[in-house]
Structure formats: structure tokens, C-alpha cells
Design a protein around this motif. Sequence first.
Motif, mmCIF file in Angstrom:
data_model
loop_
_atom_site.group_PDB
_atom_site.id
_atom_site.type_symbol
_atom_site.label_atom_id
_atom_site.label_comp_id
_atom_site.label_asym_id
_atom_site.label_seq_id
_atom_site.Cartn_x
_atom_site.Cartn_y
_atom_site.Cartn_z
ATOM 1 N N LEU A 49 -4.026 7.957 -4.109
ATOM 2 C CA LEU A 49 -4.630 8.470 -5.338
ATOM 3 C C LEU A 49 -6.083 8.864 -5.089
ATOM 4 C CD1 LEU A 49 -3.203 5.867 -7.860
ATOM 5 C CD2 LEU A 49 -2.340 8.161 -7.354
ATOM 6 N N PRO A 50 -6.581 9.863 -5.797
ATOM 7 C CA PRO A 50 -5.879 10.674 -6.801
ATOM 8 C C PRO A 50 -5.046 11.764 -6.131
ATOM 9 C CG PRO A 50 -8.152 11.400 -6.648
ATOM 10 C CD PRO A 50 -8.000 10.226 -5.704
ATOM 11 N N ASN A 51 -3.928 12.104 -6.740
ATOM 12 C CA ASN A 51 -3.057 13.163 -6.238
ATOM 13 C C ASN A 51 -2.201 13.661 -7.402
ATOM 14 O OD1 ASN A 51 -1.299 14.869 -4.902
ATOM 15 N ND2 ASN A 51 -1.096 13.519 -3.123
ATOM 16 N N GLU A 52 -2.830 14.387 -8.314
ATOM 17 C CA GLU A 52 -2.146 14.858 -9.520
ATOM 18 C C GLU A 52 -0.926 15.700 -9.210
ATOM 19 O OE1 GLU A 52 -4.705 16.684 -12.432
ATOM 20 O OE2 GLU A 52 -6.316 15.285 -11.953
ATOM 21 N N ALA B 249 -6.811 11.973 2.448
ATOM 22 C CA ALA B 249 -6.234 10.627 2.476
ATOM 23 C C ALA B 249 -4.792 10.659 1.982
ATOM 24 C CB ALA B 249 -7.066 9.674 1.631
ATOM 25 N N ILE B 250 -4.220 11.847 1.830
ATOM 26 C CA ILE B 250 -2.823 11.947 1.397
ATOM 27 C C ILE B 250 -1.918 11.286 2.427
ATOM 28 C CG2 ILE B 250 -0.934 13.598 1.039
ATOM 29 C CD1 ILE B 250 -3.022 15.375 -0.409
ATOM 30 N N SER B 251 -2.230 11.454 3.706
ATOM 31 C CA SER B 251 -1.540 10.726 4.770
ATOM 32 C C SER B 251 -2.497 9.663 5.293
ATOM 33 C CB SER B 251 -1.160 11.664 5.908
ATOM 34 O OG SER B 251 -0.771 10.897 7.037
ATOM 35 N N HIS C 55 -8.658 3.506 -0.475
ATOM 36 C CA HIS C 55 -7.793 4.344 -1.303
ATOM 37 C C HIS C 55 -6.662 3.504 -1.893
ATOM 38 C CE1 HIS C 55 -9.647 8.068 0.092
ATOM 39 N NE2 HIS C 55 -9.754 7.436 1.251
ATOM 40 N N ASP C 56 -6.333 3.803 -3.145
ATOM 41 C CA ASP C 56 -5.183 3.201 -3.818
ATOM 42 C C ASP C 56 -3.934 4.010 -3.483
ATOM 43 O OD1 ASP C 56 -7.111 1.625 -5.058
ATOM 44 O OD2 ASP C 56 -6.926 2.617 -7.006
ATOM 45 N N VAL C 57 -2.781 3.347 -3.533
ATOM 46 C CA VAL C 57 -1.502 4.032 -3.345
ATOM 47 C C VAL C 57 -0.598 3.672 -4.514
ATOM 48 C CG1 VAL C 57 0.572 4.253 -1.917
ATOM 49 C CG2 VAL C 57 -1.677 4.082 -0.836
ATOM 50 N N ALA C 58 -0.171 4.703 -5.241
ATOM 51 C CA ALA C 58 0.781 4.527 -6.334
ATOM 52 C C ALA C 58 2.189 4.671 -5.784
ATOM 53 C CB ALA C 58 0.540 5.572 -7.424
ATOM 54 N N TRP C 59 3.106 3.888 -6.328
ATOM 55 C CA TRP C 59 4.512 3.954 -5.928
ATOM 56 C C TRP C 59 5.354 4.363 -7.121
ATOM 57 C CZ3 TRP C 59 6.646 3.806 -1.212
ATOM 58 C CH2 TRP C 59 5.806 3.433 -0.160
ATOM 59 N N THR D 194 0.888 0.097 -8.333
ATOM 60 C CA THR D 194 -0.181 0.654 -7.518
ATOM 61 C C THR D 194 -0.762 -0.440 -6.644
ATOM 62 O OG1 THR D 194 -0.715 2.287 -9.223
ATOM 63 C CG2 THR D 194 -2.420 1.829 -7.578
ATOM 64 N N PHE D 195 -0.838 -0.156 -5.360
ATOM 65 C CA PHE D 195 -1.537 -1.039 -4.437
ATOM 66 C C PHE D 195 -2.994 -0.602 -4.444
ATOM 67 C CE2 PHE D 195 2.535 -1.293 -1.684
ATOM 68 C CZ PHE D 195 3.068 -2.257 -2.516
ATOM 69 N N ARG D 196 -3.884 -1.482 -4.828
ATOM 70 C CA ARG D 196 -5.305 -1.173 -4.948
ATOM 71 C C ARG D 196 -6.023 -1.351 -3.605
ATOM 72 N NH1 ARG D 196 -5.031 1.514 -9.455
ATOM 73 N NH2 ARG D 196 -4.227 0.312 -11.178
#
Length: 176
Positions: free
Chosen positions: A126-129, A29-31, A157-161, A145-147
Motif C-alpha cells: 500500500l498504497p496501490n489504488e 514497493a509494489i514488489s 510498507h504495509d501489505v493488504a491481503w 493488512t500487515f502493518r
Amino acid sequence: MTDWRVRDATADDADACAAIYAPYVRDTAISFELVPPDADELARRIAAAQVGHAWLVATAPDDDRVVGYAYGSTFRTREAYRHSCEVSVYLEPGLRRGGAGRALYQALLPRLAARGLRLALAGMALPNEASVGLHTALGFEPVGTFRRVGWKHGRWHDVAWMQRALTDTPDAPPAD
């Protein structure tokens, strides 16, 4: 730490970039793309990025094999956003935390600043350490973060900015 070579991407790099990107699209889900773009589409994206932003590739020090890429692109299409950009980096599997991502961004960010861009933004599912760690190490700061914003592989999936100023004077008016 490997001495990665970084250079401008060309259409000839589209096959390698497509091969690097495909597992991120298919298997993670990274992309948030659902179908891996082919080399023709990547060549189009490379050409578009080179017009107003930049697209760089990293090659292994012992050969010219492309092992990763990073690019800047339009953040939003409305005119007031024109001095901000979105940045992304993708590496061959197994190369994370080996310095290639850092080398790409260290070349990309000044190039974007030289083109008049003032702020770089990065969104990461996320997650993507590894991605959060890379961006933090390069001076990006979390901005929100968009939840549950993206649906892929059967779940939300959440997306952190994160963002980073590209100039020392981020509050100065842009020279239009």
C-alpha cells in the motif's frame, strides 16, 4: 476497451516478462524483491507455475507483443494450504486501468479452479489504488493488512491481503 489476447506463457516470454517486472522491482514497493530477476529466472518461474498453477500473458491485439502477465503460485508450502494459491498481475507501465489486468485474471482464475484450487489470495503493498480496485472489481474481499511488514526504498510498507473463492462451493471438502 481493448480486446487483449491471453494465452499460456512459455519460456520464450521470459524476456518480455522480465522487462515488464523490472521497473516494479527497481522503482516501486509494489514488489518486495530488491533485484530484478533476469530472463532465465523468469523462465524458471514460468515453468514452475505451469506445473501446478498457471502463468498467462496478455498480448496487444495488433501484434504479439507481451504487455502483461498474471500467475498463480503456492500460497504456503505446508500441506494443508495446498488448495489455496497466491495470484499476481503485472502490466507494462501506462496500461493500468485499460482492461488487460482484468482479461488476465478472468482467464487465470477459472484455470486455477480447474486445477483443484479453491481460494485465491492477493497481497498488495500500500498504497496501490489500481490493484485494490482491480481485485475488488473481480470479487476479492479484504481480509487484513500487515502493518510495516516490508522495508524498501528507505521506508516501511504495509501489505493488504484480499481473497476470493474459486469455486461455488468453498466449504466442500477438496477431492484429493
